[in-house]
Design a protein around this motif. Structure first.
Motif, PDB file in Angstrom:
ATOM      1  N   LEU A  24     -78.385 117.129 -18.419  1.00 22.65           N
ATOM      2  CA  LEU A  24     -77.665 117.049 -19.688  1.00 22.65           C
ATOM      3  C   LEU A  24     -76.622 118.147 -19.788  1.00 22.65           C
ATOM      4  N   TYR A  25     -76.982 119.321 -19.288  1.00 19.94           N
ATOM      5  CA  TYR A  25     -76.049 120.447 -19.333  1.00 19.94           C
ATOM      6  C   TYR A  25     -74.819 120.187 -18.479  1.00 19.94           C
ATOM      7  N   GLU A  26     -75.037 119.756 -17.259  1.00 24.09           N
ATOM      8  CA  GLU A  26     -73.915 119.529 -16.354  1.00 24.09           C
ATOM      9  C   GLU A  26     -73.008 118.412 -16.866  1.00 24.09           C
ATOM     10  N   ARG A  27     -73.576 117.434 -17.568  1.00 24.80           N
ATOM     11  CA  ARG A  27     -72.787 116.294 -18.030  1.00 24.80           C
ATOM     12  C   ARG A  27     -71.972 116.639 -19.274  1.00 24.80           C
ATOM     13  N   ASN A  28     -72.507 117.504 -20.195  1.00 26.01           N
ATOM     14  CA  ASN A  28     -71.861 117.766 -21.496  1.00 26.01           C
ATOM     15  C   ASN A  28     -71.399 119.208 -21.671  1.00 26.01           C
ATOM     16  N   TYR A  29     -71.510 120.032 -20.617  1.00 24.43           N
ATOM     17  CA  TYR A  29     -71.172 121.447 -20.790  1.00 24.43           C
ATOM     18  C   TYR A  29     -69.724 121.642 -21.209  1.00 24.43           C
ATOM     19  N   GLY A  30     -68.795 120.942 -20.605  1.00 29.61           N
ATOM     20  CA  GLY A  30     -67.363 121.111 -20.900  1.00 29.61           C
ATOM     21  C   GLY A  30     -67.043 120.779 -22.336  1.00 29.61           C
ATOM     22  N   ARG A  31     -67.527 119.639 -22.824  1.00 23.48           N
ATOM     23  CA  ARG A  31     -67.254 119.234 -24.207  1.00 23.48           C
ATOM     24  C   ARG A  31     -67.881 120.203 -25.204  1.00 23.48           C
ATOM     25  N   LEU A  32     -69.114 120.613 -24.924  1.00 17.22           N
ATOM     26  CA  LEU A  32     -69.773 121.561 -25.836  1.00 17.22           C
ATOM     27  C   LEU A  32     -69.019 122.892 -25.904  1.00 17.22           C
ATOM     28  N   PHE A  33     -68.552 123.338 -24.746  1.00 15.62           N
ATOM     29  CA  PHE A  33     -67.839 124.604 -24.705  1.00 15.62           C
ATOM     30  C   PHE A  33     -66.533 124.529 -25.495  1.00 15.62           C
ATOM     31  N   ILE A  34     -65.787 123.422 -25.344  1.00 13.44           N
ATOM     32  CA  ILE A  34     -64.511 123.260 -26.065  1.00 13.44           C
ATOM     33  C   ILE A  34     -64.747 123.193 -27.577  1.00 13.44           C
ATOM     34  N   LEU A  35     -65.776 122.450 -27.995  1.00 13.03           N
ATOM     35  CA  LEU A  35     -66.065 122.369 -29.429  1.00 13.03           C
ATOM     36  C   LEU A  35     -66.422 123.742 -30.004  1.00 13.03           C
ATOM     37  N   ASN A  36     -67.189 124.522 -29.295  1.00 11.75           N
ATOM     38  CA  ASN A  36     -67.543 125.860 -29.768  1.00 11.75           C
ATOM     39  C   ASN A  36     -66.322 126.762 -29.836  1.00 11.75           C
ATOM     40  N   VAL A  37     -65.411 126.617 -28.868  1.00  8.17           N
ATOM     41  CA  VAL A  37     -64.197 127.429 -28.915  1.00  8.17           C
ATOM     42  C   VAL A  37     -63.341 127.054 -30.127  1.00  8.17           C
ATOM     43  N   VAL A  38     -63.246 125.747 -30.426  1.00  7.46           N
ATOM     44  CA  VAL A  38     -62.484 125.307 -31.602  1.00  7.46           C
ATOM     45  C   VAL A  38     -63.092 125.860 -32.889  1.00  7.46           C
ATOM     46  N   VAL A  39     -64.399 125.760 -32.989  1.00  8.47           N
ATOM     47  CA  VAL A  39     -65.071 126.294 -34.185  1.00  8.47           C
ATOM     48  C   VAL A  39     -64.853 127.800 -34.298  1.00  8.47           C
ATOM     49  N   ALA A  40     -64.953 128.511 -33.207  1.00 11.80           N
ATOM     50  CA  ALA A  40     -64.731 129.958 -33.234  1.00 11.80           C
ATOM     51  C   ALA A  40     -63.297 130.280 -33.656  1.00 11.80           C
ATOM     52  N   GLY A  41     -62.314 129.472 -33.176  1.00 19.16           N
ATOM     53  CA  GLY A  41     -60.928 129.698 -33.586  1.00 19.16           C
ATOM     54  C   GLY A  41     -60.735 129.493 -35.080  1.00 19.16           C
ATOM     55  N   LEU A  42     -61.342 128.424 -35.615  1.00 21.34           N
ATOM     56  CA  LEU A  42     -61.248 128.202 -37.054  1.00 21.34           C
ATOM     57  C   LEU A  42     -61.904 129.351 -37.835  1.00 21.34           C
ATOM     58  N   LEU A  43     -63.048 129.824 -37.356  1.00 27.31           N
ATOM     59  CA  LEU A  43     -63.688 130.976 -38.013  1.00 27.31           C
ATOM     60  C   LEU A  43     -62.780 132.193 -37.980  1.00 27.31           C
ATOM     61  N   LEU A  44     -62.074 132.360 -36.854  1.00 25.19           N
ATOM     62  CA  LEU A  44     -61.157 133.494 -36.745  1.00 25.19           C
ATOM     63  C   LEU A  44     -60.032 133.383 -37.768  1.00 25.19           C
ATOM     64  N   LEU A  45     -59.494 132.158 -37.967  1.00 28.26           N
ATOM     65  CA  LEU A  45     -58.453 131.961 -38.980  1.00 28.26           C
ATOM     66  C   LEU A  45     -58.981 132.253 -40.386  1.00 28.26           C
ATOM     67  N   VAL A  46     -60.182 131.786 -40.680  1.00 23.44           N
ATOM     68  CA  VAL A  46     -60.778 132.065 -42.013  1.00 23.44           C
ATOM     69  C   VAL A  46     -60.945 133.559 -42.216  1.00 23.44           C
ATOM     70  N   ILE A  47     -61.395 134.247 -41.183  1.00 22.97           N
ATOM     71  CA  ILE A  47     -61.589 135.697 -41.305  1.00 22.97           C
ATOM     72  C   ILE A  47     -60.256 136.396 -41.524  1.00 22.97           C
ATOM     73  N   ALA A  48     -59.202 135.942 -40.797  1.00 22.28           N
ATOM     74  CA  ALA A  48     -57.885 136.545 -41.001  1.00 22.28           C
ATOM     75  C   ALA A  48     -57.390 136.322 -42.427  1.00 22.28           C
ATOM     76  N   TRP A  49     -57.584 135.095 -42.933  1.00 15.16           N
ATOM     77  CA  TRP A  49     -57.154 134.804 -44.317  1.00 15.16           C
ATOM     78  C   TRP A  49     -57.899 135.671 -45.333  1.00 15.16           C
ATOM     79  N   MET A  50     -59.186 135.848 -45.146  1.00 17.93           N
ATOM     80  CA  MET A  50     -59.968 136.687 -46.066  1.00 17.93           C
ATOM     81  C   MET A  50     -59.581 138.150 -45.920  1.00 17.93           C
TER      82      MET A  50
END
Length: 730
Positions: free
Chosen positions: A21-47
């Protein structure tokens, strides 16, 4: 965003346990986490920009929010970075050592050690069970329960059960006593026991870690042979259950699970390394951004109660105790705002209660002051040194002197001897109170006080009854002496007048009876002896008899005055026109003989036409007016300026009519002024002193107030004035 990041992180962690399961979905999971982290970074900058803007505006709580954000960020970032570096080094460089031959051998040795330990424990329990079965073989049926309890303690077992050959329960000790249907041994186990005399089985290890910790046990079954003396006896089976130590169970299961997981992980070393490193990196990223975001949120939640408290403190400091807003949260800060609001409300209630109490105290003090001011008795509070702490107007009126606070009573002009006597009484009272338990002292004083204003310069002889007591220290805050003064001068005067009335009655009775025989005897002597003596002796006889008769008449008049004073009838009060009565009496004076009218002083009449009728006895009021006019005429006799003024006056404020008689005589001496209304007190050589006493008695019968004073002119007495105040008829 935080919720999405946590879900993705959870999915990534789940994938690390499943290599495919890891080898099959690792790339997608990693990209989604990076997107979420980027959005969190924008929220933190705005605050952060909002915080900077709040700080520039100087809004309360901005510095606290920035400080909290920095603290939370550092607390989340630095430990996370340290753990990440250490974990990365550990995973990248040391993961190969996990799959070393030594590790595998250690795991195998651990499994073998666990099995050996369990086998030893089982064998030991089986041997102990056989020995216990042998002890039960010779035990009677009645003694079996006691013996089983003793054996359970010796074996340190949790449960002992004695079964018969058919698998039915005979006796039990331990936990099975509380079970309705204990677990029976199988038929196969019983057959094995008959052949081997005992067996031991380890149970519960296959149920998983939580259940194994409570249910892992060793069950041993031993054959209890029949007694050698018994015929027809059937074999019995002793079942002993002993709980395995939880630590041993946990260690055995842990070794077993570790060995199984080791075998699984050994198949995918490289993939495991990438899984751990990727998970650590994303975990650090999300943890840092989440910590910063959490710092801002928590800082805001901390600042709101502090803002409310700061505003409330400023309002309370300004004296505003109105209800304060509160937060409905259940945390300590919300409780703090509620406590502050409750404290403010309690302060408001306390202030209202204090204001109410102060109002009640002021009202009570005002009422007490009004009572003290209107008491006819005088009240003085002194300290132990005799200094005046408080005095009511009644005391100043009674003593005819001002009583300033802080001044010594003995230092008040005119009261030196009185103050010294009072202090001496208190000194004596202290000793007597200790010896005899007295609660107060009482003493009468004769005091010569200045007259009231406008009453002349003569001093008044006052008779005062003074009562003294010590006030408790807890009542006034300090030790104090209480003086209560009563002026009994009028009472003494009334008693004296009553005594004189009784004397007058007795004198009238005792003296009047022999006067007529004396007069008749003298006239008879003159009638019998006059024709028998010479002219010279006749003239002497007639002169002597005339002297006796005149003196007897004078004594009769004196006795009649005594009788009139002692037996003055009760007044018959009816509406009387005082102006008409005064004019009628004055008209009688004008009709007297020419010689008498010439000898009289001029009389002035001033009648107030507004005077209403009064309640009085016309006959007695005539006598009052006659006595006052006669005294006034006698007072101006021989004076340079002779004048008598008779006046009536109506007072709308007091609803009374006053009768005033004034003369231009020398006034009353100081020794007479206070006692002028007492019988037989007079300054006239030919007076009896009953005129003003009769006036006073009639005034008392009419409930009239009578006042006597000297009229002053340039500080000297310029005559006397007598006034009576009558009640008007309804």
């Amino acid at each position: 965003m935080v919720g999405i990041g946590i879900v993705l992180l959870f999915l990534l962690a789940q994938a690390t346990n499943n290599r495919e399961l890891y080898e099959r979905n690792y790339g997608r999971l990693f990209i989604l986490n990076v997107v979420v982290a980027g959005l969190l970074l924008l929220v933190i900058a705005w605050m952060g920009l909002r915080l900077f803007s709040r700080l520039k505006r100087g809004k309360f709580g901005s510095r606290l929010l920035i400080r909290l954000a920095a603290i939370f960020a550092l607390v989340g970032f630095l430990p996370g970075l340290l753990i990440y570096v250490v974990s990365y080094q550990f995973v990248s460089r040391s993961i190969e050592s996990w799959f070393d031959v030594k590790v595998e051998g250690a795991l195998d040795a651990g499994l073998s050690l666990g099995r050996s330990t369990l086998d030893v424990l089982a064998s030991d329990l089986a041997a102990k069970s056989r020995a216990a079965a042998n002890q039960l073989a010779d035990t009677s049926q009645a003694g079996v329960p006691v013996a089983m309890e003793r054996l359970r303690e010796q074996l340190a077992a949790n449960d002992l059960i004695l079964w018969n050959a058919n698998g039915q329960l005979i006796a039990s000790a331990g936990q099975s006593r509380f079970q309705l249907n204990p677990e029976r041994p199988s038929a196969q186990q019983l057959r094995t026991v008959r052949s081997q005399r005992s067996i031991a089985v380890v149970e519960g290890l296959e149920e998983g870690v939580p259940a194994a910790l409570n249910n892992a046990r060793i069950r041993a079954i031993a054959l209890v042979s029949p007694s050698s003396f018994g015929f027809l006896g059937e074999p019995r089976f002793l079942q002993v259950t002993q709980q395995l130590p939880p630590t041993l169970v946990a260690n055995a299961i842990a070794v077993q699970e570790a060995n199984r997981e080791y075998q699984q992980r050994a198949l995918a070393r490289d993939g495991l390394r990438r899984m751990y490193i990727g998970t650590l990196t994303l975990s650090l990223f999300l943890a840092v951004f989440g910590a910063i975001l959490l710092a801002v949120v928590l800082g805001n939640s901390l600042a709101r109660p502090l803002l409310l408290l700061a505003a409330g403190v400023r309002e309370v400091a300004a004296g505003d105790l109105s209800p304060k807003p509160v937060l409905q949260g259940k945390d300590e800060l919300g409780g703090l705002t509620r406590s502050f609001a409750q404290m403010t409300q309690q302060l408001a209630d306390a202030r209202a209660a204090v204001e109410k109490s102060m109002g009640e105290v002021d009202a009570a003090r005002s009422n007490l002051q009004i009572i003290l001011d209107n008491l006819t008795a005088g009240v003085i509070v002194l300290d132990p040194q005799g200094r005046i702490l408080q005095a009511n107007p009644g005391a100043e009126r009674m003593l005819r002197a001002p009583l300033p606070q802080g001044a010594s009573l003995a230092a008040v002009p005119g009261l030196e001897s009185f103050g010294a006597s009072v202090q001496a009484q208190f000194d004596d009272y202290r000793g007597e109170r200790l010896q005899r338990g007295l609660d107060h002292w009482q003493q009468s004083f004769e005091l010569h006080a200045p007259p009231p204003p406008g009453a002349g310069s003569a001093t008044e002889a006052l008779t005062l009854v003074v009562r003294g007591a010590e006030m408790p220290a807890e009542a006034s805050g300090r030790q104090a002496h209480l003086l209560v003064l009563d002026d009994i001068s009028e009472v003494v005067s009334a008693q004296r007048a009553k005594a004189w009335g009784e004397v007058a009655r007795r004198l009238a009775h005792e003296i009047k009876n022999p006067l007529t025989p004396i007069q008749l005897s003298a006239e008879r002597l003159e009638m019998k002896l006059a024709p028998k003596v010479a002219d010279a002796e006749r003239a002497l006889l007639q002169k002597s008899v005339r002297t006796i008769v005149d003196q007897v008449d004078a004594m009769k008049r004196l006795v009649n005055e005594f009788r009139d004073y002692a037996r003055l009838p009760a007044a018959q009060l009816q509406p009387v026109d005082l102006n008409a009565l005064v004019a009628d009496v004055l008209h009688m004076y004008e009709r007297e003989g020419t010689e008498a009218a010439t000898a009289q002083a001029p009389m002035t009449l001033e009648l107030d036409a507004n005077c209403p009728p009064i309640l009085g006895d016309a006959m007695q009021l005539r006598q009052v007016i006659h006595n006052l006019l006669q005294n006034a005429q006698d007072a101006v006799e021989g004076a340079e300026h002779r004048e008598v003024c008779l006046r009536t006056q109506w007072s709308e404020a007091t609803r009374r009519v006053r009768l005033i008689v004034q003369d231009t005589g020398p006034g009353f001496p100081e020794s007479i002024l206070k006692r002028a209304f007492e019988p037989y007190v007079t300054t006239k050589a030919k007076g009896t002193g009953l005129g003003l006493a009769v006036v006073k008695k009639i005034a008392d019968e009419h409930s009239a107030r009578i006042d006597l004073k000297n009229r002053l002119q340039d500080g000297a007495a310029a005559g006397a004035q007598v006034s009576l105040s009558f009640v008007v008829a309804a």
